[in-house]
Motif scaffolding. Sequence first.
Motif, short mmCIF file in Angstrom:
data_model
loop_
_atom_site.label_atom_id
_atom_site.label_comp_id
_atom_site.label_asym_id
_atom_site.label_seq_id
_atom_site.Cartn_x
_atom_site.Cartn_y
_atom_site.Cartn_z
N ARG A 162 22.50 -2.17 -40.49
CA ARG A 162 20.61 -1.82 -40.59
C ARG A 162 19.25 -3.13 -40.73
O ARG A 162 19.11 -3.86 -40.50
N ARG A 163 20.39 -3.58 -42.13
CA ARG A 163 19.45 -4.47 -43.03
C ARG A 163 19.15 -5.64 -42.55
O ARG A 163 18.83 -6.43 -41.80
N TYR A 164 20.64 -5.63 -41.71
CA TYR A 164 20.66 -7.03 -41.04
C TYR A 164 19.54 -7.14 -39.08
O TYR A 164 19.27 -8.20 -39.10
N VAL A 165 19.77 -6.25 -38.68
CA VAL A 165 19.25 -6.33 -37.27
C VAL A 165 17.88 -6.17 -37.82
O VAL A 165 16.89 -6.73 -37.13
N LYS A 166 17.45 -5.92 -38.62
CA LYS A 166 15.81 -5.79 -39.28
C LYS A 166 14.82 -6.63 -39.15
O LYS A 166 14.08 -7.47 -39.85
N SER A 167 15.94 -7.80 -40.13
CA SER A 167 15.46 -9.09 -41.04
C SER A 167 15.30 -9.99 -40.21
O SER A 167 16.14 -11.43 -39.59
N ARG A 168 14.17 -9.89 -38.99
CA ARG A 168 13.43 -11.14 -37.77
C ARG A 168 11.91 -10.41 -37.60
O ARG A 168 11.44 -9.19 -38.36
N ASP A 169 10.96 -11.38 -37.43
CA ASP A 169 10.09 -11.07 -37.66
C ASP A 169 9.74 -11.39 -35.56
O ASP A 169 9.52 -12.87 -35.71
N ASP A 170 9.55 -11.08 -35.40
CA ASP A 170 9.52 -10.90 -33.79
C ASP A 170 7.78 -11.28 -33.00
O ASP A 170 7.49 -12.40 -32.24
N SER A 171 6.95 -11.44 -34.12
CA SER A 171 5.36 -11.61 -33.56
C SER A 171 6.07 -13.84 -33.82
O SER A 171 4.93 -14.47 -33.28
N GLN A 172 6.36 -14.12 -35.34
CA GLN A 172 7.15 -16.19 -36.00
C GLN A 172 7.84 -16.34 -33.89
O GLN A 172 7.54 -16.97 -33.15
N LEU A 173 8.44 -15.10 -33.38
CA LEU A 173 9.44 -15.56 -31.88
C LEU A 173 8.59 -15.59 -30.99
O LEU A 173 9.45 -16.32 -30.18
N LEU A 174 8.25 -15.14 -31.39
CA LEU A 174 6.96 -15.17 -30.01
C LEU A 174 5.61 -16.22 -29.70
O LEU A 174 5.19 -16.33 -29.39
N GLY A 175 5.24 -16.63 -31.01
CA GLY A 175 4.49 -17.81 -30.93
C GLY A 175 3.58 -17.18 -31.66
O GLY A 175 2.39 -17.81 -31.15
N TRP A 176 2.98 -15.66 -31.63
CA TRP A 176 2.04 -15.21 -31.66
C TRP A 176 1.21 -15.17 -33.45
O TRP A 176 0.05 -15.45 -33.87
N LYS A 177 2.46 -15.57 -34.07
CA LYS A 177 1.86 -15.66 -35.25
C LYS A 177 1.30 -17.44 -36.34
O LYS A 177 3.25 -17.79 -35.78
N PRO A 178 0.86 -17.53 -36.52
CA PRO A 178 1.02 -19.38 -37.36
C PRO A 178 1.81 -19.94 -38.22
O PRO A 178 2.12 -18.34 -39.23
N ARG A 251 6.58 -20.19 -27.38
CA ARG A 251 6.57 -21.96 -27.77
C ARG A 251 6.06 -21.47 -29.05
O ARG A 251 3.81 -21.29 -29.07
N VAL A 252 5.88 -22.80 -30.07
CA VAL A 252 5.36 -22.77 -31.47
C VAL A 252 5.07 -23.89 -31.29
O VAL A 252 5.76 -24.72 -31.29
N ASN A 253 3.42 -24.18 -31.16
CA ASN A 253 2.93 -25.73 -31.62
C ASN A 253 2.59 -26.47 -32.80
O ASN A 253 2.54 -27.35 -32.43
N ASN A 254 3.10 -25.22 -33.49
CA ASN A 254 2.22 -25.82 -34.56
C ASN A 254 3.61 -25.44 -35.74
O ASN A 254 3.81 -24.29 -36.57
N PHE A 255 3.64 -26.43 -36.69
CA PHE A 255 4.78 -26.18 -37.13
C PHE A 255 4.99 -26.88 -39.10
O PHE A 255 5.59 -26.46 -39.92
N THR A 256 3.43 -26.81 -39.25
CA THR A 256 3.14 -27.36 -40.27
C THR A 256 2.57 -26.23 -41.07
O THR A 256 2.21 -24.96 -41.21
N GLY A 257 3.37 -26.71 -42.50
CA GLY A 257 3.40 -25.72 -43.90
C GLY A 257 4.53 -24.98 -43.98
O GLY A 257 4.29 -24.21 -44.83
N THR A 258 5.39 -24.99 -42.85
CA THR A 258 6.06 -24.57 -43.11
C THR A 258 8.35 -25.06 -42.59
O THR A 258 8.25 -26.32 -43.61
N SER A 259 8.88 -23.99 -43.17
CA SER A 259 10.34 -24.70 -44.10
C SER A 259 11.05 -24.50 -42.86
O SER A 259 10.83 -22.80 -42.19
N LYS A 260 12.54 -24.52 -42.26
CA LYS A 260 13.54 -24.39 -41.64
C LYS A 260 14.66 -23.42 -42.34
O LYS A 260 13.95 -23.05 -43.64
N PRO A 261 14.62 -22.33 -42.08
CA PRO A 261 15.58 -22.19 -42.69
C PRO A 261 16.82 -22.27 -43.72
O PRO A 261 17.22 -23.33 -43.35
N PRO A 262 17.43 -22.19 -44.17
CA PRO A 262 17.89 -22.47 -45.50
C PRO A 262 18.96 -22.62 -45.05
O PRO A 262 19.95 -24.10 -45.48
#
Length: 400
Positions: A162-178, A251-262
């Motif tokens: 359950r916790r693994y399935v919920k551990s995501r942010d769909d708005s990030q993946l859709l590119g809606w969230k900067p 598509r995410v156009n701007n990755f400024t100020g973000t970090s990749k997964p560890p």
Amino acid sequence: PIIQSMAANKRTQHEMQAHSSGGPPPPPQYPDADAGADNEEKPSPPLRKPSDSKFHQQKLPAWQPLLTARSVFPLFFLVGAAFVPIGAVLFTASQSVKEAEFNYTNCRDASGISCLEQANKPDYYRWLRPPCVCNMSIHLPDNLTGQVFAYYALTNFYQNHRRYVKSRDDSQLLGWKPGSEEPLQDCSPYRQDPGSGSWILPCGAIANSLFNDTFQLFYHSPTAGADLAVEVPWTSRGISWASDRERKFGRVNNFTGTSKPPNWRLSPEQRSADSFQGDEELIVWMRTAALPSFRKLHRIVLHNASSAADWFKDGLPSGNYTLLVNYAYPVNAFSGTKSFVLTTSSWSGGRNPALGIIYMVVGCLHIVLGALFVVIHIQASKNLRSSNNEDQQTIRPVFL
């Protein structure tokens, strides 16, 4: 009212006694205005009676079938006669799919070092050190005719937690969230980079545990010589569902100020110029499996590629192959195994006989139940006839 009249009579008697004894007269009694308001009749609540229609009053005509053995067993025979052939066709189609599976969990590199032990060391998963490269000699006993698919298979990996399935942010993946916007709390502890303090994109445990082994397959043609190895051409384009690419990933156009997964070796924009919609390996991994043992599509063999020549135009020929594995994904932590699978497909999909077996079992069960109902019907009819004959013999005419 009776109690009130009795109280009034008692008051009158006390007043008369007090007056006869020469005491002061009692004070005059005035009617209480609030008592009159309470005695008024309150309006009754509205009735909740349904409308006087046939539907609301349940007066519509109805028909209730009386199921008897004579009317039921033909239905069971009909279902059985339909399900058994359907199951046989599905089972035959599934058995026509050919596949070959090769477990490479314990493979070793050229120096004989176990890649499984090397992958358990720190930083091997994220490829900050050179990955362990192992070569496996594999043999295909039969030709894999038609379109060939390459899968990787994992066991004992519970993507359905359950916790693994919920551990995501769909708005990030859709590119809606900067990238500068705060991800969901469900992504913790893979939500924020502890070193830089920037938000992780994409966040969550699913993305962080992305499968990162890579493969190369070489064919040793008997006609070209033992030393000549031809690489099997394949592609990752088209391995994900079109609905996932169009509706769940953008598509995410701007990755400024973000970090990749560890645990990622490359950043999202380095993995694909059209992240995340173009990163089909990520899209396939993010579709979590329902069971702890699963396969995920990794590559599609290109049979019409110029490098394929005539060796792979009809599929993969039988013979000897070499599988080169860049081993980086650890499985010791969850006591799992890893396998590489080559398979074809049919009109019913991949090799999965379960659906055909279920159809045949259900069909055979209906046929058996139908035969049982026939026996019950025949026996009941015999008992009824014998009972009627006995009743007729007990009735004797009476002559006067």
